[in-house]
Enzyme design. Structure first.
Site, PDB file in Angstrom:
ATOM      1  N   ASP A 271     -25.536  69.489 125.614  1.00  0.00           N
ATOM      2  CA  ASP A 271     -26.321  70.722 125.754  1.00  0.00           C
ATOM      3  C   ASP A 271     -26.310  71.419 127.122  1.00  0.00           C
ATOM      4  OD1 ASP A 271     -26.846  69.724 123.307  1.00  0.00           O
ATOM      5  OD2 ASP A 271     -29.001  69.844 123.430  1.00  0.00           O
TER       6      ASP A 271
ATOM      7  N   GLU B  48     -31.974  56.879 124.400  1.00  0.00           N
ATOM      8  CA  GLU B  48     -31.041  57.985 124.181  1.00  0.00           C
ATOM      9  C   GLU B  48     -30.045  58.069 125.348  1.00  0.00           C
ATOM     10  OE1 GLU B  48     -33.176  61.660 123.877  1.00  0.00           O
ATOM     11  OE2 GLU B  48     -31.453  62.820 123.157  1.00  0.00           O
TER      12      GLU B  48
END
Ligand code: GLC
Length: 445
Positions: free
Chosen positions: A175, A417
């Site tokens: 992102d 994550e």
């Protein structure tokens, strides 16, 4: 740097058990969520990585994970990055996939794609099957895989350069990675976002953000970056996600290095899958694949000895190093002397050699922040791609070191994550599916 050796059998068994538990928690029967609270839908490259781990645990469930992705495939071949779970109307309304005539009727999806890991996932499942079963698995998946790759080239390579362009940063999977942030800042920050930034008026944005309710804001993209991405999304939606309508007036479109490196390897796996299934590829696709094999050359900069993404609009390289710098290793098509230069960057102090590798931007980058999402932390999926690339080029020792260190990092901190590359602290979502799935795969390999 000194690395510890392989972990013992007991620790490995414990780690595998933990990973399987995470996949169970996140299992939604036909597909797996990346993380329960933060990501409650099905994501494209997440499900691909997840199935690569699941194939060691329950191969039928691994196949189901990929079949579920086909629910969302658009009639033009596009595989969307998100298939919505049905609740969370706010997100569905944000994307409004129904503005496109190609979107499916039964499920709501996003209107953009994500790195093409689909071929790798199909192939890796096939590797665990006997020949007859493998053939029928490949035959089943081949039509969808072909139409996805056809869409990538027909829709996203309008000048037939062998490089596919992306229209939104979410498509690259990383992102807020520096090449995209710098491109967006240069060409596409609307005046009202600049104003909000200048006068520090971004606080109310937190109200609309889901991620910062679950994860400390310092571990996510900034509000200004989030606003810029939202505004870019609205532009795509206004043109019904139609690239032909968008490109003539596009402020930015990027031939992304990570995406194209993955696509090139995906093409070679697609060819193997088609061969095993006894099918020829359509001629035009075959030609596009051939163009792709040498296309990374266009992204090489001899002066710095690195590959970069390129702006489709200005045709200039975006000279901003990031983890994508190393991804041509995974593509499998670059010459040995460039492989050696990338391996050197991987091992170089102040570059990618961190205590807990591989940082998502070089340690000496002005963007580097050990907790900030795709601007510093180490990610297990990227490590997996680099390990696979190193092995394919015969850098076995380096691959083993990185594999061991990745497993130790997860064992030390849990199935997070992402991880602080300086001290291995876990960050982002806990119980993250691709970390768990790829941990299982690395333990098995
Ligand atoms: C974030 C990541 C993306 C991932 C998604 C779900 O948006 O940047 O790569 O697919 O979360 O895990």
């Amino acid at each position: 740097m000194v690395y510890l050796s392989d972990m013992d059998d007991d620790s490995a068994a414990k780690l595998k058990h933990q990973a399987e538990e995470v996949l169970k928690i996140n299992d939604r029967e036909l597909w797996t969520v990346p993380a329960a609270d933060l990501y409650p839908h099905q994501w494209l490259w997440d499900s691909c990585f997840i199935s690569i781990g699941l194939r060691h645990v329950d191969i039928e469930r691994a196949k189901t994970e990929l079949r579920s992705l086909l629910r969302g495939q658009w009639s033009n071949g596009m595989l969307p990055n998100i298939i919505f779970a049905g609740h969370e109307q706010r997100h569905i309304d944000l994307w409004r996939s129904w503005v496109s005539p190609y979107a499916p009727d039964e499920v709501a999806t996003s209107g953009i794609t994500q790195p093409p890991m689909f071929a790798e996932a199909i192939y890796q499942i096939g590797q665990r099957l006997k020949l007859a079963e493998r053939r029928s698995w490949y035959k089943e998946m081949l039509p969808a895989l072909i139409s996805y790759h056809e869409w990538l080239y027909t829709d996203r390579d309008p000048h037939q350069q062998g490089l596919v362009l992306l229209l939104h940063p979410y498509e690259c999977g990383l992102d807020n990675t520096p090449p995209w942030i710098s491109e967006l800042r240069k060409h596409s920050l609307p005046w009202w976002i600049r104003l909000i930034e200048k006068f520090h008026l971004d606080k109310p944005v937190n109200y609309f953000r889901r991620d910062t309710k679950h994860v400390p804001p310092g571990q996510r993209m900034s509000n200004i970056e989030a606003l810029a991405y939202w505004s870019a999304l609205r532009r795509l939606r206004r043109k019904a996600y139609n690239s032909e309508a968008l490109l003539p007036r596009a402020l930015f479109a990027v031939e992304d290095l990570n995406f194209n490196s993955i696509l090139i390897r995906a093409n070679s796996l697609l060819k193997q899958i088609a061969k095993t299934a006894g099918h020829d590829l359509p001629e035009e696709l075959d030609e596009a694949i051939q163009r792709g094999e040498t296309a990374l050359d266009q992204l090489w900069d001899e002066a710095s000895g690195q590959y970069y993404s390129r702006s489709f609009v200005s045709h200039k390289l975006i000279e901003e190093p990031s983890i994508a710098t190393l991804m041509p290793l995974y593509s499998g098509v670059i010459p040995p002397e460039r492989v050696a230069r990338l391996v050197d960057l991987l091992k170089r102090q102040r570059f990618f050699s961190a205590s807990w590798p591989v940082p998502s931007v070089p340690l000496n980058s002005p963007y580097f922040d050990p907790y900030k999402y795709w601007q510093g932390p180490s990610w297990v999926n990227l490590n997996w791609l680099i390990i696979t690339g190193l092995k394919n080029y015969g850098y076995e020792a380096e691959a083993t070191v990185l594999k061991d260190r990745t497993l130790q990092m997860v064992a030390k901190s849990g199935m997070y994550e992402y991880f602080n590359p300086l001290n291995a602290t876990g960050a982002g979502a806990a119980n993250f599916s691709w970390t768990a799935a790829l941990t299982i795969d690395l333990l098995k390999s």
